[in-house]
Design a protein around this motif. Structure first.
Motif, PDB file in Angstrom:
ATOM      1  N   VAL A   1     -15.869 -22.871 -11.032  1.00 30.06           N
ATOM      2  CA  VAL A   1     -15.105 -21.793 -11.639  1.00 30.06           C
ATOM      3  C   VAL A   1     -14.009 -22.408 -12.496  1.00 30.06           C
ATOM      4  O   VAL A   1     -13.238 -23.235 -12.013  1.00 30.06           O
ATOM      5  N   PRO A   2     -13.924 -22.007 -13.757  1.00 33.82           N
ATOM      6  CA  PRO A   2     -12.887 -22.580 -14.621  1.00 33.82           C
ATOM      7  C   PRO A   2     -11.486 -22.167 -14.179  1.00 33.82           C
ATOM      8  O   PRO A   2     -11.294 -21.090 -13.621  1.00 33.82           O
ATOM      9  N   GLN A   3     -10.543 -23.045 -14.422  1.00 37.67           N
ATOM     10  CA  GLN A   3      -9.135 -22.784 -14.103  1.00 37.67           C
ATOM     11  C   GLN A   3      -8.458 -22.136 -15.308  1.00 37.67           C
ATOM     12  O   GLN A   3      -8.853 -22.362 -16.441  1.00 37.67           O
ATOM     13  N   LEU A   4      -7.421 -21.362 -15.049  1.00 41.33           N
ATOM     14  CA  LEU A   4      -6.658 -20.744 -16.134  1.00 41.33           C
ATOM     15  C   LEU A   4      -5.767 -21.790 -16.796  1.00 41.33           C
ATOM     16  O   LEU A   4      -4.979 -22.458 -16.113  1.00 41.33           O
TER      17      LEU A   4
ATOM     18  N   SER B   1     -13.402 -13.338 -18.409  1.00 39.84           N
ATOM     19  CA  SER B   1     -12.911 -14.622 -18.903  1.00 39.84           C
ATOM     20  C   SER B   1     -13.735 -15.795 -18.372  1.00 39.84           C
ATOM     21  O   SER B   1     -13.987 -16.760 -19.096  1.00 39.84           O
ATOM     22  N   VAL B   2     -14.158 -15.709 -17.118  1.00 42.88           N
ATOM     23  CA  VAL B   2     -14.981 -16.771 -16.528  1.00 42.88           C
ATOM     24  C   VAL B   2     -16.321 -16.855 -17.265  1.00 42.88           C
ATOM     25  O   VAL B   2     -16.791 -17.939 -17.615  1.00 42.88           O
ATOM     26  N   VAL B   3     -16.922 -15.709 -17.528  1.00 43.45           N
ATOM     27  CA  VAL B   3     -18.206 -15.680 -18.226  1.00 43.45           C
ATOM     28  C   VAL B   3     -18.058 -16.193 -19.656  1.00 43.45           C
ATOM     29  O   VAL B   3     -18.893 -16.931 -20.161  1.00 43.45           O
TER      30      VAL B   3
ATOM     31  N   LEU C   1      -9.208 -20.304 -21.700  1.00 43.51           N
ATOM     32  CA  LEU C   1      -8.230 -20.357 -22.784  1.00 43.51           C
ATOM     33  C   LEU C   1      -7.838 -18.944 -23.203  1.00 43.51           C
ATOM     34  O   LEU C   1      -8.549 -17.977 -22.887  1.00 43.51           O
ATOM     35  N   PRO C   2      -6.727 -18.790 -23.933  1.00 45.54           N
ATOM     36  CA  PRO C   2      -6.346 -17.448 -24.395  1.00 45.54           C
ATOM     37  C   PRO C   2      -7.466 -16.747 -25.163  1.00 45.54           C
ATOM     38  O   PRO C   2      -7.638 -15.541 -25.046  1.00 45.54           O
ATOM     39  N   SER C   3      -8.244 -17.497 -25.915  1.00 41.11           N
ATOM     40  CA  SER C   3      -9.342 -16.900 -26.681  1.00 41.11           C
ATOM     41  C   SER C   3     -10.454 -16.364 -25.782  1.00 41.11           C
ATOM     42  O   SER C   3     -11.297 -15.598 -26.239  1.00 41.11           O
TER      43      SER C   3
END
Length: 129
Positions: A8-11, A38-40, A48-50
């Motif tokens: 899972v990506p981190q913020l 956002s994860v998907v 990232l913000p984008s």
């Protein structure tokens, strides 16, 4: 055959700042949906913000806040919005510190981060520090 674990990506810090500035009218359900989205959408180990949903990014107030500092210490564009030259001047003045640059510009950190995410030229300038 072993399956690789789902990572899972981190913020990223700037994405977290944007999420913290959002008013979350849908409460927990909206937060959960935003994180899932956002994860998907993310393409790596960091969100990232984008990668954030547009309604979160668009909700951030773009207007400059009134500052208690004397006008001479502020770097504000004539139109009252962030512009490339003002942001570059603030970044230079603060030695690349984005939080301090946001204060100098009279905007929230999330507003500055979003501006940088949308303006590659300015982002490249900031990355030099």
């Amino acid at each position: 055959e072993q399956e690789s674990p789902n990572i899972v990506p981190q913020l990223a810090d700037d994405a977290l700042d944007i999420m913290l500035d959002y008013h979350w009218p849908g409460n927990v359900r909206e937060l959960k949906n935003a994180i899932q989205f956002s994860v998907v959408r993310s393409r790596g180990s960091r969100i990232l913000p984008s990668d954030l949903p547009m309604e979160i990014i668009q909700d951030i107030d773009l207007s400059l806040r009134v500052s208690d500092r004397p006008r001479a210490q502020q770097i504000i564009s004539p139109k009252g919005k962030l512009d490339i030259e003002s942001v570059k001047a603030a970044i230079k003045k603060t030695g690349g510190n984005k939080s301090k640059a946001a204060r100098v510009l009279g905007v929230g950190r999330a507003t500055l981060y979003r501006f940088l995410a949308q303006n590659e030229e300015t982002k490249n300038y900031v990355d030099q520090f």
